[in-house]
Design an enzyme around this catalytic site. Structure first.
Site, PDB file in Angstrom:
ATOM      1  N   LYS A 105       0.660  -1.021  -0.083  1.00 43.97           N
ATOM      2  CA  LYS A 105      -0.078  -0.002  -0.131  1.00 43.97           C
ATOM      3  C   LYS A 105       0.964   1.313   0.122  1.00 43.97           C
ATOM      4  O   LYS A 105       2.258   1.235   0.483  1.00 43.97           O
ATOM      5  CB  LYS A 105      -0.737   0.102   1.253  1.00 43.97           C
ATOM      6  CG  LYS A 105      -2.111   0.850   1.179  1.00 43.97           C
ATOM      7  CD  LYS A 105      -3.471   0.188   0.473  1.00 43.97           C
ATOM      8  CE  LYS A 105      -4.381   1.278   0.394  1.00 43.97           C
ATOM      9  NZ  LYS A 105      -5.491   0.347  -0.259  1.00 43.97           N
ATOM     10  N   GLY A 217     -20.456   6.743   2.775  1.00 38.65           N
ATOM     11  CA  GLY A 217     -19.217   6.878   1.814  1.00 38.65           C
ATOM     12  C   GLY A 217     -19.987   6.880   0.446  1.00 38.65           C
ATOM     13  O   GLY A 217     -20.521   5.961   0.003  1.00 38.65           O
ATOM     14  N   GLY A 219     -18.132   7.375  -2.629  1.00 38.18           N
ATOM     15  CA  GLY A 219     -17.184   7.780  -3.890  1.00 38.18           C
ATOM     16  C   GLY A 219     -17.251   6.695  -4.785  1.00 38.18           C
ATOM     17  O   GLY A 219     -18.503   6.067  -5.120  1.00 38.18           O
ATOM     18  N   ASN A 220     -15.958   6.163  -5.127  1.00 36.78           N
ATOM     19  CA  ASN A 220     -16.134   4.903  -6.212  1.00 36.78           C
ATOM     20  C   ASN A 220     -16.750   3.737  -5.725  1.00 36.78           C
ATOM     21  O   ASN A 220     -17.827   3.302  -6.370  1.00 36.78           O
ATOM     22  CB  ASN A 220     -14.547   4.735  -6.527  1.00 36.78           C
ATOM     23  CG  ASN A 220     -14.463   3.403  -7.411  1.00 36.78           C
ATOM     24  OD1 ASN A 220     -14.879   2.377  -7.122  1.00 36.78           O
ATOM     25  ND2 ASN A 220     -13.859   3.667  -8.542  1.00 36.78           N
ATOM     26  N   ALA A 221     -16.388   3.264  -4.500  1.00 33.14           N
ATOM     27  CA  ALA A 221     -17.061   2.286  -3.936  1.00 33.14           C
ATOM     28  C   ALA A 221     -18.552   2.331  -3.614  1.00 33.14           C
ATOM     29  O   ALA A 221     -19.402   1.593  -3.923  1.00 33.14           O
ATOM     30  CB  ALA A 221     -16.264   1.813  -2.617  1.00 33.14           C
ATOM     31  N   GLY A 222     -18.919   3.481  -2.972  1.00 35.32           N
ATOM     32  CA  GLY A 222     -20.200   3.576  -2.438  1.00 35.32           C
ATOM     33  C   GLY A 222     -21.471   3.899  -3.689  1.00 35.32           C
ATOM     34  O   GLY A 222     -22.360   3.321  -3.558  1.00 35.32           O
TER      35      GLY A 222
END
Ligand code: NAD
Length: 415
Positions: A105, A217, A219-222
């Site tokens: 990471k 959240g 963003g991309n995931a949500g």
């Protein structure tokens, strides 16, 4: 007593698995720490002509099973310990879906919301120059994470290729499709989460159609969880939040309109027909599926007792602390643990690397089919152990992953 340092939490979770697996002390100690880490300073000329020095990190947690793999987070609260924790979870994630990669990471402490596009490009390039010695397709391959994008990956790939004087698209994943990105990478994290939610509902005997979901959240995931939860599972979106707060409509919201509204205005408040709700209230709604999709330490011992969802599908990394995990388990909340639930992203990143290596690209339906196979197999492997060992789903996932990584370390003769 657990602290909310994510790396201490990651170590504590590993310790419990090591004990249950009866790992020898050398293997246990090896798996408690990153194998390699680099901390750098990155001086960048800002648009006003002044130089600002940013702090950056790259951690290779364990590469026994293959090159380190993991995203890059740009966040004001990024620290070496957050990066270490996320790198550890990447190690368990690549192992649980059984792809031939290790865990890594990276990150930069910065606030991209306050930076121009040119400043972001200079930071992306500066970061790659600073950590280039750690990277290559056979050593360590970054990808996007919080507040980093396909465009940032493109600048980083270009900087790396400029440094080495050759094309190496596989050195970074999550790239835009014209530069060697994979079809299906954009929504892969959420899609993988939706596949395991589908499998969880099957084993729990829940029909998800017309049932409710709440998403923390956006963003991309949500956002993709909202779209795919509705499209593939028939779930109704009743609440969603971002860093500024949330919106709620018990009758359900039009998912596409909510995503368009967020993309257009950059916020959720003011979405027609919805009332405001705090992040804390959202987590405690009586919904069928909750998708924690923001950051770490969202569900802690202070609010876990009030969580009422049937399934918590953790698209975020580290949203639940160990004490909270025990409370959710006792209260019958079925948790799809982060490094299983959000493994779709790294799985399609792996597919992207494979396609880059062959220089031959798959159609979208092939990516979806292969992702579904990987996620479904991983879910059932973990679920079988959950039933057999009578532990939480997270502990069961740890047992699968830690055993695989420990085996690779042993076969290499490291321990
Ligand atoms: P993103 O930058 O696209 O979105 C993050 C979202 O979280 C934003 O909507 C932001 O407003 C919101 N947020 C931030 N702080 C919040 C808070 N305190 N309360 C509520 N919302 C808050 O990031 P992302 O890629 O969607 O990542 C979200 C999580 O998913 C992270 O934990 C990340 O590590 C994890 N994840 C992402 C991927 C991926 O492929 N993008 C893969 C695996 C895991």
């Amino acid at each position: 007593m657990t602290t909310l340092n994510p790396f201490k939490i990651a170590q504590e979770q590993l310790d419990a698995a090591a004990q249950r697996l009866g790992l020898d002390s050398a293997t246990h100690e090896l798996l408690r720490w990153p194998q390699k880490e680099l901390i750098v300073t990155i001086p960048i000329q800002m648009d006003d002509g002044k130089v600002r020095v940013f702090h950056g990190y790259r951690v290779q947690y364990n590469y026994a099973r293959g090159p380190a793999k993991g995203g890059l987070r740009w966040h004001p609260e990024e620290t070496i310990d957050t990066v270490r924790a996320l790198a550890a979870w990447m190690t368990w994630k690549t192992a649980v879906v059984d792809i031939p990669l290790g865990g890594g990471k990276g990150g930069v402490t910065c606030n991209p919301k306050e930076m121009s596009e040119t400043e972001k490009q200079r930071l992306a390039r500066g970061y790659i120059r600073a950590v280039a010695s750690m990277l290559s397709v056979t050593k360590d391959v970054p990808a996007p994470d919080v507040y980093t994008t396909p465009q940032i990956m493109a600048w980083m790939m270009d900087e790396y290729e400029t440094l080495v004087g050759e094309h190496h698209p596989g050195v970074i994943t999550g790239k835009p499709i014209p530069l060697g990105g994979s079809e299906g990478r954009g929504d892969a994290t959420a899609r993988g989460g939706i596949y395991v939610t589908r499998e969880a509902a099957k084993v729990l005997g829940i029909d998800l159609r017309e049932k409710t979901m709440a998403i923390q959240g956006f963003g991309n995931a949500g956002q993709h969880a909202a779209l795919l939860g509705h499209e593939l599972l028939g779930l109704k979106l009743v609440a969603v939040s971002d860093s500024r707060g949330g919106i709620y409509n018990p009758k359900g919201m039009d998912v596409k309109q909510a995503v368009d509204y967020k993309l257009r205005t950059g916020r959720l408040e003011g979405f027609p027909g919805a009332e405001s709700i705090s992040n804390e209230e959202l987590l405690q709604l009586d919904v069928t599926v909750l998708f924690p999709s923001a950051l770490e330490n969202t569900i802690t011992s202070s609010n876990a007792g009030k969580i009422r969802c049937k399934i918590s599908c953790e698209l975020a990394n580290g949203p639940t602390t160990p004490e909270a995990d025990d409370i959710l388990y006792q209260n019958g909340v079925f948790v799809l643990p982060d490094f299983l639930a959000n493994a779709g992203g790294v799985t399609v990143s792996y597919f992207e690397q494979v396609q880059n290596t062959y220089n031959f690209y798959w159609p979208l339906d092939e990516v979806h089919r292969r992702l579904d196979e990987k996620m479904t197999r991983a879910f059932h492997g973990v679920y079988q152990l959950y039933l057999k060992e009578k532990v939480t789903m997270r502990q069961a996932a740890y047992l699968v992953s830690v055993a695989r990584v420990a085996e690779a370390c042993k076969l290499r003769g490291w321990v």
